[in-house]
Design an enzyme around this catalytic site. Structure first.
Site, PDB file in Angstrom:
ATOM      1  N   CYS A   1      -2.872  -3.828  -4.078  1.00 18.89           N
ATOM      2  CA  CYS A   1      -2.876  -4.200  -5.497  1.00 18.89           C
ATOM      3  C   CYS A   1      -1.563  -4.873  -5.890  1.00 18.89           C
ATOM      4  O   CYS A   1      -1.553  -5.805  -6.695  1.00 18.89           O
ATOM      5  CB  CYS A   1      -3.135  -2.981  -6.381  1.00 18.89           C
ATOM      6  N   THR A   2      -0.471  -4.414  -5.310  1.00 21.00           N
ATOM      7  CA  THR A   2       0.816  -5.049  -5.575  1.00 21.00           C
ATOM      8  C   THR A   2       0.791  -6.490  -5.073  1.00 21.00           C
ATOM      9  O   THR A   2       1.160  -7.421  -5.813  1.00 21.00           O
ATOM     10  CB  THR A   2       1.961  -4.253  -4.920  1.00 21.00           C
TER      11      THR A   2
END
Length: 158
Positions: A46-47
């Protein structure tokens, strides 16, 4: 489980942003909008995913687009995530998971946690009128979209 398809109007919603201010999808009508659902703040994929949108933000704006990200994380977690990674777009909290269900994006038992429902990593692009023109959904939370395909889809939307 509902499912939002290309050609449909994106269902409107009201969610809290990182400042706990209510925001509606209808606020974003008038520009092409990339709606990026993500499973969890501070997870590695997600980062990478949201930092890619951050890094491409100026180019996306040049294509007449804006970015809105949505997760089931709290507004507090989303704010910490946005601040840590200097994310330059709106991040919304679907903490009660109503919009994830409305879009058909429930990711059950996320990260091996029985009963925990996150959002499937997905991208919807709407045109200026709020109609979905691009849809990508992954059942695997470790998979990122083809960012070139997202750019091509944006370029093809008038």
């Amino acid at each position: 489980m509902a499912k939002v398809e290309v050609g449909q109007k994106a269902p409107d919603f009201t969610l809290l942003d990182t400042e706990r201010k209510q925001r509606k999808l209808s606020e974003f009508v008038g520009k092409k909008t990339v709606i990026a659902f993500f499973p969890g703040a501070f997870t590695s994929t997600c980062t990478n995913y949201l930092c890619k949108f951050r890094d491409d933000f100026t180019r996306l704006q040049g294509m007449g687009a804006q970015v809105v990200a949505i997760s089931v994380d709290s507004p507090f977690a989303n704010k910490g995530f946005a601040d840590t990674h200097k994310l330059n777009f709106t991040i919304l909290s679907d903490y009660d998971r109503q919009i994830v269900a409305k879009y058909g994006l429930e990711l059950n038992n996320f990260a091996g946690m029985p009963g925990y429902v996150a959002a499937k990593r997905s991208v919807f692009i709407t045109d200026k009128d709020g109609t979905v023109r691009f849809r990508w959904v992954s059942d695997d939370p470790d998979v990122e979209p083809d960012y070139v395909e997202i750019s091509k889809a944006l370029a093809n939307i008038k």
